[in-house]
Each structure stands twice: as C-alpha cells, then as structure tokens.
Design a protein around this motif. Structure first.
Motif, PDB file in Angstrom:
ATOM      1  N   THR A  30       6.408  31.718   6.490  1.00  0.00           N
ATOM      2  CA  THR A  30       6.851  32.886   5.740  1.00  0.00           C
ATOM      3  C   THR A  30       8.122  32.456   5.008  1.00  0.00           C
ATOM      4  O   THR A  30       8.716  31.425   5.341  1.00  0.00           O
ATOM      5  CB  THR A  30       7.157  34.068   6.674  1.00  0.00           C
ATOM      6  OG1 THR A  30       8.220  33.687   7.552  1.00  0.00           O
ATOM      7  CG2 THR A  30       5.930  34.477   7.481  1.00  0.00           C
ATOM      8  N   GLU A  31       8.566  33.257   4.064  1.00  0.00           N
ATOM      9  CA  GLU A  31       9.783  32.900   3.348  1.00  0.00           C
ATOM     10  C   GLU A  31      10.974  32.858   4.299  1.00  0.00           C
ATOM     11  O   GLU A  31      11.816  31.970   4.221  1.00  0.00           O
ATOM     12  CB  GLU A  31      10.043  33.886   2.208  1.00  0.00           C
ATOM     13  CG  GLU A  31      11.249  33.526   1.375  1.00  0.00           C
ATOM     14  CD  GLU A  31      11.483  34.488   0.229  1.00  0.00           C
ATOM     15  OE1 GLU A  31      12.541  34.354  -0.417  1.00  0.00           O
ATOM     16  OE2 GLU A  31      10.649  35.358  -0.022  1.00  0.00           O
ATOM     17  N   GLY A  75       1.589  29.467   2.649  1.00  0.00           N
ATOM     18  CA  GLY A  75       2.199  30.669   3.215  1.00  0.00           C
ATOM     19  C   GLY A  75       2.831  31.493   2.098  1.00  0.00           C
ATOM     20  O   GLY A  75       2.168  31.867   1.137  1.00  0.00           O
ATOM     21  N   ASP A  76       4.136  31.736   2.224  1.00  0.00           N
ATOM     22  CA  ASP A  76       4.860  32.517   1.218  1.00  0.00           C
ATOM     23  C   ASP A  76       5.577  31.653   0.188  1.00  0.00           C
ATOM     24  O   ASP A  76       6.340  32.170  -0.625  1.00  0.00           O
ATOM     25  CB  ASP A  76       5.897  33.420   1.901  1.00  0.00           C
ATOM     26  CG  ASP A  76       5.264  34.543   2.690  1.00  0.00           C
ATOM     27  OD1 ASP A  76       4.056  34.792   2.513  1.00  0.00           O
ATOM     28  OD2 ASP A  76       5.984  35.182   3.479  1.00  0.00           O
ATOM     29  N   ASN A  93      -4.298  28.887   0.980  1.00  0.00           N
ATOM     30  CA  ASN A  93      -3.286  27.925   1.409  1.00  0.00           C
ATOM     31  C   ASN A  93      -3.765  26.505   1.163  1.00  0.00           C
ATOM     32  O   ASN A  93      -4.909  26.162   1.462  1.00  0.00           O
ATOM     33  CB  ASN A  93      -2.978  28.085   2.902  1.00  0.00           C
ATOM     34  CG  ASN A  93      -1.948  29.140   3.150  1.00  0.00           C
ATOM     35  OD1 ASN A  93      -1.136  29.472   2.287  1.00  0.00           O
ATOM     36  ND2 ASN A  93      -1.963  29.696   4.341  1.00  0.00           N
ATOM     37  N   ASN A 139       9.575  30.880  -3.916  1.00  0.00           N
ATOM     38  CA  ASN A 139       8.886  31.933  -3.174  1.00  0.00           C
ATOM     39  C   ASN A 139       7.829  32.543  -4.078  1.00  0.00           C
ATOM     40  O   ASN A 139       7.679  32.151  -5.240  1.00  0.00           O
ATOM     41  CB  ASN A 139       9.873  32.974  -2.644  1.00  0.00           C
ATOM     42  CG  ASN A 139      10.606  33.724  -3.740  1.00  0.00           C
ATOM     43  OD1 ASN A 139      10.296  33.597  -4.920  1.00  0.00           O
ATOM     44  ND2 ASN A 139      11.582  34.515  -3.354  1.00  0.00           N
ATOM     45  N   SER A 140       7.091  33.510  -3.564  1.00  0.00           N
ATOM     46  CA  SER A 140       5.981  34.075  -4.340  1.00  0.00           C
ATOM     47  C   SER A 140       6.457  34.893  -5.536  1.00  0.00           C
ATOM     48  O   SER A 140       5.692  35.117  -6.469  1.00  0.00           O
ATOM     49  CB  SER A 140       5.085  34.922  -3.433  1.00  0.00           C
ATOM     50  OG  SER A 140       5.866  35.898  -2.774  1.00  0.00           O
TER      51      SER A 140
END
Length: 148
Positions: free
Chosen positions: A104-105, A66-67, A47, A9-10
């Motif tokens: 998204t996550e 995305g995330d 992205n 994830n980010s």
C-alpha cells in the motif's frame, strides 16, 4: 544506459526518483510525461503487468505494484527486454521489503529508507548492478559482503 527510475502513487505524486545523466531542465518533462503515461494506461491494470512505450528514442517499461507505479527509462543497450528485467528486480525487491506482498502507499512510505537503499544497490550510475534478491538484502545491511 538507464536514464530514470521513478516510483509514484496512483494519483501521480512522485515518491522516489532517480535520474542518471538527465539534465535538470529535462527532468520536469520526464516526470510529467511518465505520470501522464501511467494515468492513461495503468487504470485497472493487474499487479506486475508490464507496459511498454517509446519516447524520444528511449524505451520505457512501467507497471503497477499495489498502490505504487514503477517506471524505468533506458536507451541504447537498455531496450524493452533489459528494462523488463530491471522492473522485475525492483518489484520483487519492493515486495520483499514490504513483507512479501504488493505494498500500500502507507507501507511503501513506512519502508521508504530500505526501498531507497535497495534501488541504489540495483542501479548504480545508470547501470544495472545487482539482480539477486539475496545479495541485495545482504548489501543493504551496510556490512561488507563476505563472498565474491
């Protein structure tokens, strides 16, 4: 040979990891190195914008979708160009699994099982196995393919 496929994830938490031919004691090094590499370079990235790095005579291609951040590590015949193709297949498949848009996550984690099945069909024992999105979709239904 592909050495690793990691998705984080980010914030740098590993969501999915696949190592091929990497010793267990080296995996922690690769995890921390790749997450640090992404945290340094992926802030503000678009992205599917590809980034390339080299470390210990291996090539690394990574991107943000995305995330989530996707990292692919390879050596020998898996140079930057081949790794870019692997990243392209992974990103397009993940987008497809997540409804055709960058995930998204939460969406990624909701589709975690299907994403893992897709990764296993794309890369098998460190070798790029499938690149066709439609074939991957058929294979993850866990039915035998009807055409060869």
């Amino acid at each position: 040979m592909l050495l690793a496929v990691l998705i984080s994830n980010s914030e740098g938490n590993i969501l999915v990891e696949r190592f091929y031919g990497v010793l267990a004691e080296e995996r922690l090094h690769w995890r921390s190195f790749l997450v640090k590499l992404g945290s340094d370079n992926l802030k503000g990235a678009k992205n599917e914008e590809l980034f390339i790095a080299s470390h210990k005579s291996v090539s690394i291609v990574y991107t943000v979708l995305g995330d989530v951040c996707i990292y692919v590590v390879g050596k020998d015949e898996y140079d930057e160009l081949a790794l870019a193709e692997v990243v392209f297949v992974i990103t397009s498949t993940v987008k497809d699994v997540c409804g055709g848009k960058p995930p998204t996550e939460r969406m990624f984690l909701d589709k975690y099982g299907r994403v893992c099945l897709c990764l296993d069909e794309i890369v098998w024992k460190g070798i790029l196995e499938n690149t066709d999105k439609d074939r991957i979709k058929r294979l993850i239904r866990l039915k035998p393919p009807t055409e060869f």
